[in-house]
Design a protein around this motif. Structure first.
Motif, PDB file in Angstrom:
ATOM      1  N   THR A   1     -95.576 -14.135  33.064  1.00  0.00           N
ATOM      2  CA  THR A   1     -95.460 -12.673  33.186  1.00  0.00           C
ATOM      3  C   THR A   1     -96.167 -11.944  32.067  1.00  0.00           C
TER       4      THR A   1
ATOM      5  N   LEU B   1     -89.096  -9.100  36.067  1.00  0.00           N
ATOM      6  CA  LEU B   1     -89.601 -10.218  36.851  1.00  0.00           C
ATOM      7  C   LEU B   1     -89.298 -11.537  36.154  1.00  0.00           C
TER       8      LEU B   1
ATOM      9  N   LEU C   1     -87.647 -14.952  37.662  1.00  0.00           N
ATOM     10  CA  LEU C   1     -88.351 -16.230  37.732  1.00  0.00           C
ATOM     11  C   LEU C   1     -87.618 -17.318  36.972  1.00  0.00           C
TER      12      LEU C   1
ATOM     13  N   LEU D   1     -93.601 -12.230  42.309  1.00  0.00           N
ATOM     14  CA  LEU D   1     -94.764 -12.506  41.461  1.00  0.00           C
ATOM     15  C   LEU D   1     -96.055 -12.157  42.190  1.00  0.00           C
TER      16      LEU D   1
ATOM     17  N   THR E   1     -98.888 -17.938  41.118  1.00  0.00           N
ATOM     18  CA  THR E   1     -97.843 -18.329  42.062  1.00  0.00           C
ATOM     19  C   THR E   1     -97.948 -19.810  42.393  1.00  0.00           C
TER      20      THR E   1
END
Lengths: 218, 241
Positions: free
Chosen positions: A149, A158, A162, B142, B156
């Motif tokens: 990120t 985010l 994740l 993402l 990803t």
């Protein structure tokens, strides 16, 4: 690598905010839980293993975006990528610095927080060992999430989405070890699993994180 | 002539455009036929009519896992051979997988309520599906967050690789953590363990129907992604002085 580690440690301690933040967050969490579930010692003692591990996890998460974000902003991450040490080594050093500034303090302070939550005394050794084995995995996985990120706007939110699913196995085995300790049972199996997770993340995650960093710096 | 030929977007568009009109009626027949057949099966002697949720639950759960595996393979192809269609297919598959996981979770809850007496239980299978759902959400988020499409595909892809290992690990970790209510496997090959033919054959038809449905959605979504790319490329060309 040693120089990088020391630099990150010095930054964390002198720049403020990074070092004690995790601990303060952990303390706040342990204060809030009794307000939420009631101050009954029996109930607190029963849920303490889980609360302590979830607290460690969240405290770790709180400081994750600091691993790469600051260096990305001032450009030193680009310098690191072109430096003579491999980027994998730099990732490992930075994750190590993160562990030393958030993971290790949590391990040291955990018995005190266990006391606050009425954790049975016989579970304290297990709590110490499981946190000591498990938090390196948290830092490594966090470094991976931070690497993915890193140049994103609103990456922090985010990041938690994740990283938290990746934390699930560590959390399960860690809390299980403490729970077994509290019940006076043998906790070797979950501890071994946890050590296996930590060691494999130590061995493999630097490559994944470095790959993610290279993509983001491209 | 090799399969890699279809990594060419033009060829892919032509092939998928030719196949789709055949797939749609086939999937409709399988899905409708399987579901109606499943609905008309006799009630189970212990679970009653609630057993019929199985014809939605089992195929969607199967697809939820298989779509993640398909995304893993597609990501690997993208990372190793840099075929754009592969990355776009992985992107297109993720929301379908997330919805399949959600269907499995919801139908599972609706099935668990009458049979186990609880909507939700922290059982290994259920828990690992919830974690899988979170992985899907993270993956989709993402894709949305990264602006450069090639970086997004790369990132990803890496996430999918690491996520696969941990999705598997969570499943076994959850098993270790608690013993569950969920039955082991629904379609065992060993005779005596498997369910009676009355339920098995409509279930097979439903599974084929779900697979075809996934294939159709995947092709349509991948075609859309390719068209979006083309539009973006055209706009970029026009914007240039």
């Amino acid at each position: 690598m040693t120089a990088l580690l020391l630099r990150d440690l010095r930054l964390a301690i002198r720049a403020g905010g990074g070092f004690g933040l995790g601990l303060a967050f952990f303390l706040i969490l342990c204060t809030l839980v009794p307000f939420g579930v009631g101050s009954d010692g029996d109930i607190l003692g029963r849920i303490a293993p889980g609360i302590l591990w979830v607290g460690a996890l969240l405290a770790c998460l709180l400081s994750l975006d600091r691993i790469f974000a600051l260096d990305h902003e001032d450009g030193s991450l680009d310098l690191l990528a072109t430096a003579p040490i491999p980027l994998e080594g730099a990732v490992a050093a930075k994750a190590g610095a993160h562990w030393l500034t958030t993971g290790l303090p949590l391990v040291v302070a955990a018995p005190l927080f266990g006391l606050l939550l009425h954790l049975p005394l016989q579970a304290v050794p297990n709590l110490l060992i499981s946190l000591l084995i498990g938090t390196p995995a948290l830092s490594m996985l966090g470094a991976f999430g931070a690497a993915i990120t890193v140049g994103l706007r609103r990456g922090g939110l985010l990041l938690s989405l994740l990283v938290l699913p990746l934390y699930v196995p560590t959390l399960i085995f860690g809390a299980e070890a403490v729970r077994r300790g509290a019940a006076g049972m043998d906790a070797t199996t979950p501890l071994i699993f946890q050590a296996a997770i930590s060691l494999s993340t130590l061995a493999l995650i630097p490559f994944a994180a470095a790959a993610a960093l290279r993509i983001n710096l491209r | 002539m090799s399969i890699w030929e279809y990594a060419n977007p033009v060829k892919f568009m032509r092939l998928s455009g030719a196949v789709l009109p055949w797939l749609v009626p086939l999937a409709a027949i399988c899905l409708l036929g399987g579901l109606i057949w499943g609905y008309s099966t006799p009630p189970d002697y212990r679970q009653g009519a609630s057993v019929k949720i199985m014809f939605l639950h089992v195929p969607s759960a199967m697809m939820a896992i298989n779509i993640w595996i398909m995304m893993l393979v597609a990501s690997l192809i993208w990372i190793i051979r840099r075929h754009h269609v592969s990355a776009l297919a992985a992107k297109a598959a993720a929301p379908i997988g997330a919805v399949m996981t959600l269907i499995a979770l919801v139908t599972g809850a609706a099935w668990g309520q009458p049979t186990w007496g609880t909507w939700w239980e922290w059982d290994p299978r259920l828990t690992s599906f919830l974690v899988l759902f979170l992985f899907y959400l993270g993956y989709i988020a993402l894709w949305e967050a990264v602006e450069n499409p090639d970086s997004a595909a790369d990132l990803t892809g890496v996430l999918c690789l690491v996520g696969s290992v941990f999705a598997l690990l969570s499943r076994y970790a959850a098993h270790f953590w608690t013993q569950g209510l969920h039955q082991g496997s629904s379609l065992s090959v060993a005779p005596g363990e498997r369910m009676s033919a009355v339920y098995r054959y409509p279930l097979y038809v439903c599974m084929i129907g779900f697979f075809l449905l996934f294939l159709i959605l995947l092709l349509v979504r991948t075609r859309t992604e390719i068209r979006i790319r083309r539009t973006a490329a055209l706009q970029a060309r026009e914007a240039r002085p």
